[in-house]
Design a protein around this motif. Structure first.
Motif, PDB file in Angstrom:
ATOM      1  N   VAL A  25      14.008  42.025  -1.999  1.00 49.48           N
ATOM      2  CA  VAL A  25      15.289  42.116  -1.279  1.00 49.48           C
ATOM      3  C   VAL A  25      15.091  42.775   0.074  1.00 49.48           C
ATOM      4  O   VAL A  25      15.631  42.318   1.090  1.00 49.48           O
ATOM      5  N   LEU A  26      14.300  43.848   0.126  1.00 49.74           N
ATOM      6  CA  LEU A  26      14.061  44.535   1.404  1.00 49.74           C
ATOM      7  C   LEU A  26      13.354  43.613   2.388  1.00 49.74           C
ATOM      8  O   LEU A  26      13.697  43.550   3.574  1.00 49.74           O
ATOM      9  N   TRP A  27      12.359  42.916   1.904  1.00 51.09           N
ATOM     10  CA  TRP A  27      11.640  41.979   2.763  1.00 51.09           C
ATOM     11  C   TRP A  27      12.587  40.926   3.314  1.00 51.09           C
ATOM     12  O   TRP A  27      12.560  40.587   4.498  1.00 51.09           O
ATOM     13  N   GLN A  28      13.464  40.454   2.412  1.00 48.39           N
ATOM     14  CA  GLN A  28      14.449  39.442   2.817  1.00 48.39           C
ATOM     15  C   GLN A  28      15.316  39.964   3.941  1.00 48.39           C
ATOM     16  O   GLN A  28      15.586  39.281   4.928  1.00 48.39           O
ATOM     17  N   ARG A  29      15.805  41.181   3.766  1.00 47.89           N
ATOM     18  CA  ARG A  29      16.685  41.750   4.787  1.00 47.89           C
ATOM     19  C   ARG A  29      15.994  41.789   6.131  1.00 47.89           C
ATOM     20  O   ARG A  29      16.586  41.561   7.174  1.00 47.89           O
ATOM     21  N   LYS A  30      14.698  42.097   6.097  1.00 46.28           N
ATOM     22  CA  LYS A  30      13.996  42.239   7.360  1.00 46.28           C
ATOM     23  C   LYS A  30      13.631  40.893   7.971  1.00 46.28           C
ATOM     24  O   LYS A  30      13.807  40.674   9.165  1.00 46.28           O
ATOM     25  N   TYR A  31      13.138  39.995   7.132  1.00 41.47           N
ATOM     26  CA  TYR A  31      12.508  38.796   7.698  1.00 41.47           C
ATOM     27  C   TYR A  31      13.303  37.512   7.528  1.00 41.47           C
ATOM     28  O   TYR A  31      12.984  36.519   8.142  1.00 41.47           O
ATOM     29  N   VAL A  32      14.309  37.528   6.692  1.00 40.89           N
ATOM     30  CA  VAL A  32      15.014  36.278   6.440  1.00 40.89           C
ATOM     31  C   VAL A  32      16.387  36.280   7.085  1.00 40.89           C
ATOM     32  O   VAL A  32      16.765  35.346   7.783  1.00 40.89           O
ATOM     33  N   TYR A  33      17.108  37.410   6.881  1.00 37.00           N
ATOM     34  CA  TYR A  33      18.474  37.418   7.397  1.00 37.00           C
ATOM     35  C   TYR A  33      18.456  37.660   8.898  1.00 37.00           C
ATOM     36  O   TYR A  33      17.683  38.457   9.406  1.00 37.00           O
ATOM     37  N   GLY A  34      19.381  36.996   9.632  1.00 36.07           N
ATOM     38  CA  GLY A  34      19.537  37.237  11.063  1.00 36.07           C
ATOM     39  C   GLY A  34      20.312  38.523  11.277  1.00 36.07           C
ATOM     40  O   GLY A  34      20.595  39.252  10.330  1.00 36.07           O
ATOM     41  N   PRO A  35      20.622  38.856  12.522  1.00 33.90           N
ATOM     42  CA  PRO A  35      21.367  40.076  12.822  1.00 33.90           C
ATOM     43  C   PRO A  35      22.795  40.010  12.270  1.00 33.90           C
ATOM     44  O   PRO A  35      23.344  38.929  12.085  1.00 33.90           O
ATOM     45  N   VAL A  36      23.380  41.186  12.015  1.00 33.20           N
ATOM     46  CA  VAL A  36      24.773  41.229  11.561  1.00 33.20           C
ATOM     47  C   VAL A  36      25.681  40.895  12.748  1.00 33.20           C
ATOM     48  O   VAL A  36      25.281  41.037  13.902  1.00 33.20           O
ATOM     49  N   PRO A  37      26.928  40.484  12.504  1.00 35.41           N
ATOM     50  CA  PRO A  37      27.837  40.168  13.614  1.00 35.41           C
ATOM     51  C   PRO A  37      28.091  41.382  14.511  1.00 35.41           C
ATOM     52  O   PRO A  37      27.937  42.533  14.075  1.00 35.41           O
ATOM     53  N   HIS A  38      28.508  41.129  15.745  1.00 33.38           N
ATOM     54  CA  HIS A  38      28.726  42.219  16.691  1.00 33.38           C
ATOM     55  C   HIS A  38      29.887  43.130  16.271  1.00 33.38           C
ATOM     56  O   HIS A  38      30.032  44.251  16.755  1.00 33.38           O
ATOM     57  N   THR A  39      30.697  42.633  15.368  1.00 34.55           N
ATOM     58  CA  THR A  39      31.846  43.416  14.907  1.00 34.55           C
ATOM     59  C   THR A  39      31.426  44.658  14.124  1.00 34.55           C
ATOM     60  O   THR A  39      32.249  45.490  13.791  1.00 34.55           O
ATOM     61  N   PHE A  40      30.144  44.792  13.787  1.00 36.54           N
ATOM     62  CA  PHE A  40      29.665  45.971  13.070  1.00 36.54           C
ATOM     63  C   PHE A  40      29.231  47.086  14.011  1.00 36.54           C
ATOM     64  O   PHE A  40      28.943  48.191  13.581  1.00 36.54           O
ATOM     65  N   GLU A  41      29.149  46.806  15.335  1.00 38.75           N
ATOM     66  CA  GLU A  41      28.639  47.822  16.262  1.00 38.75           C
ATOM     67  C   GLU A  41      29.589  48.988  16.382  1.00 38.75           C
ATOM     68  O   GLU A  41      30.796  48.859  16.182  1.00 38.75           O
ATOM     69  N   GLY A  42      29.036  50.140  16.747  1.00 37.60           N
ATOM     70  CA  GLY A  42      29.788  51.385  16.826  1.00 37.60           C
ATOM     71  C   GLY A  42      31.021  51.288  17.710  1.00 37.60           C
ATOM     72  O   GLY A  42      32.133  51.645  17.286  1.00 37.60           O
ATOM     73  N   ASP A  43      30.822  50.826  18.959  1.00 40.35           N
ATOM     74  CA  ASP A  43      31.926  50.712  19.916  1.00 40.35           C
ATOM     75  C   ASP A  43      33.048  49.863  19.378  1.00 40.35           C
ATOM     76  O   ASP A  43      34.236  50.223  19.459  1.00 40.35           O
ATOM     77  N   LYS A  81      33.696  49.151  16.357  1.00 38.70           N
ATOM     78  CA  LYS A  81      34.343  49.787  15.200  1.00 38.70           C
ATOM     79  C   LYS A  81      35.365  50.831  15.636  1.00 38.70           C
ATOM     80  O   LYS A  81      36.423  50.982  15.049  1.00 38.70           O
ATOM     81  N   GLU A  82      35.022  51.581  16.693  1.00 40.95           N
ATOM     82  CA  GLU A  82      35.984  52.568  17.184  1.00 40.95           C
ATOM     83  C   GLU A  82      37.251  51.897  17.653  1.00 40.95           C
ATOM     84  O   GLU A  82      38.369  52.347  17.365  1.00 40.95           O
ATOM     85  N   LYS A  83      37.060  50.790  18.414  1.00 41.07           N
ATOM     86  CA  LYS A  83      38.232  50.073  18.912  1.00 41.07           C
ATOM     87  C   LYS A  83      39.048  49.512  17.775  1.00 41.07           C
ATOM     88  O   LYS A  83      40.287  49.528  17.788  1.00 41.07           O
ATOM     89  N   GLU A  84      38.315  49.055  16.729  1.00 36.29           N
ATOM     90  CA  GLU A  84      39.003  48.482  15.561  1.00 36.29           C
ATOM     91  C   GLU A  84      39.848  49.537  14.874  1.00 36.29           C
ATOM     92  O   GLU A  84      41.010  49.313  14.516  1.00 36.29           O
ATOM     93  N   LEU A  85      39.277  50.709  14.700  1.00 32.19           N
ATOM     94  CA  LEU A  85      39.969  51.813  14.051  1.00 32.19           C
ATOM     95  C   LEU A  85      41.201  52.205  14.844  1.00 32.19           C
ATOM     96  O   LEU A  85      42.295  52.419  14.304  1.00 32.19           O
ATOM     97  N   GLN A  86      41.062  52.319  16.155  1.00 36.86           N
ATOM     98  CA  GLN A  86      42.203  52.684  16.992  1.00 36.86           C
ATOM     99  C   GLN A  86      43.319  51.664  16.865  1.00 36.86           C
ATOM    100  O   GLN A  86      44.496  52.017  16.787  1.00 36.86           O
ATOM    101  N   ARG A  87      42.906  50.398  16.816  1.00 39.89           N
ATOM    102  CA  ARG A  87      43.892  49.313  16.683  1.00 39.89           C
ATOM    103  C   ARG A  87      44.650  49.443  15.375  1.00 39.89           C
ATOM    104  O   ARG A  87      45.868  49.253  15.329  1.00 39.89           O
ATOM    105  N   MET A  88      43.926  49.786  14.314  1.00 35.02           N
ATOM    106  CA  MET A  88      44.552  49.946  12.992  1.00 35.02           C
ATOM    107  C   MET A  88      45.573  51.063  13.019  1.00 35.02           C
ATOM    108  O   MET A  88      46.673  50.945  12.487  1.00 35.02           O
ATOM    109  N   LEU A  89      45.232  52.160  13.701  1.00 37.10           N
ATOM    110  CA  LEU A  89      46.178  53.266  13.779  1.00 37.10           C
ATOM    111  C   LEU A  89      47.377  52.883  14.634  1.00 37.10           C
ATOM    112  O   LEU A  89      48.518  53.210  14.330  1.00 37.10           O
TER     113      LEU A  89
END
Lengths: 141, 152
Positions: free
Chosen positions: B101-119, B121-129
């Motif tokens: 599974v670890l190998w898969q995460r590193k070598y098989v799966y592509g990057p996660v969507p940009h919606t996971f980035e810190g910035d 996420k902050e904007k998302e949280l503010q929007r929710m509030l």
């Protein structure tokens, strides 16, 4: 006394009109609507008679013991006494010891049954010279 | 006449599966029901067995028992240590799967969507509030709007 649930229910016409309550106490009956009940005493004496046959052969001894061990009960001392004497008539000490091991195994978690059986059979065991598995040390590894 | 010939053929076939003196094959093997070949010592012991059993020593009794029975009840019922091998094997393969599974995460799966980035996420949280999501018992209920911080 050592019977678990191996009894046939009482009979006949009664159960056609009345519903029979089925309870599962240790000495309960099966709810057959017909068929004669065999009492404990009848069962015991049937088996004592089986092993008492003077010309019982080795096959019949093995067959009888295997059938008896297949039942959901620990045989009464008098049945075992009859079987051990049959072993003596057949000059088969190994089977006699095996019978003792088998009934200990049949008692399962009820650890007080086997000592009672040995206590009851002690006169026969001394008379015939049958050692218990414990005396021979084969009850341990 | 045809019937008797047919029956005799059927009869011949039936014999091969029954117990016979030379039965080393078949369902009921003769070895399971007869005494094994006895040595001279065992034969004499068997003769002694015909007399009083009180005269037999414990060793002789055990020897007679072993002629007829390969294992005692204690030996027959003993457990093996197999379960340790099984549990060990299970853990090993679970561990191996973890590596896969670890190998898969590193070598098989592509990057996660940009919606996971810190910035983001902050904007998302503010929007929710800002839109008061879960104002009674849920998310925004824990935010103190007066003091612009999470409620203690």
């Amino acid at each position: 006394m050592f019977r678990a649930v191996f009894r046939l229910s009482a009979t006949g016409a009664r159960s056609l009109t009345r519903s029979r309550p089925c309870y599962s106490a240790p000495l309960a009956s099966r709810c057959y609507s017909h068929g004669k009940v065999e009492t404990d005493e009848e069962f015991d004496s049937r088996w004592v008679t089986y092993f008492s046959k003077p010309d019982l052969d080795a096959w019949e001894l093995r067959k009888g013991m295997n059938t008896l061990i297949g039942y959901d009960l620990v045989p009464e001392p008098k049945i075992l006494d009859s079987a051990l004497r049959a072993c003596r008539r057949l000059n088969d000490l190994a089977s006699a010891i095996r019978i003792l091991e088998a009934v200990k195994d049949k008692a399962g978690p009820h650890k007080d049954i086997y000592p009672y059986l040995i206590q009851e059979l002690k006169p026969t065991l001394t008379e015939l010279g049958i050692s218990t598995p414990e005396e021979l040390g084969i009850d341990k590894l | 006449m045809l019937a008797t010939r047919a029956l005799s053929l059927i009869g011949k076939r039936a014999i091969s599966t029954s117990v016979c003196v030379r039965g080393g094959h078949g369902v009921a093997k003769v070895e399971d029901y007869a005494l094994p070949n006895l040595s001279a010592e065992q034969k004499s012991l068997k003769e002694k067995e015909k007399g009083s059993w009180v005269a037999l020593s414990n060793e002789e009794k055990i020897a007679l028992y072993r002629i007829s029975f390969k294992q005692s009840f204690a030996e027959m019922n003993q457990g093996s240590g197999e379960w340790k091998s099984v549990v060990g094997g299970v853990f090993f393969f679970i561990g191996f799967t973890g590596l896969v599974v670890l190998w898969q995460r590193k070598y098989v799966y592509g990057p996660v969507p940009h919606t996971f980035e810190g910035d983001y996420k902050e904007k998302e949280l503010q929007r929710m509030l800002d839109m008061r999501m879960g104002p009674v018992q849920g998310f925004s209920a824990h935010w103190d709007y007066e003091n612009k911080q999470w409620k203690k």
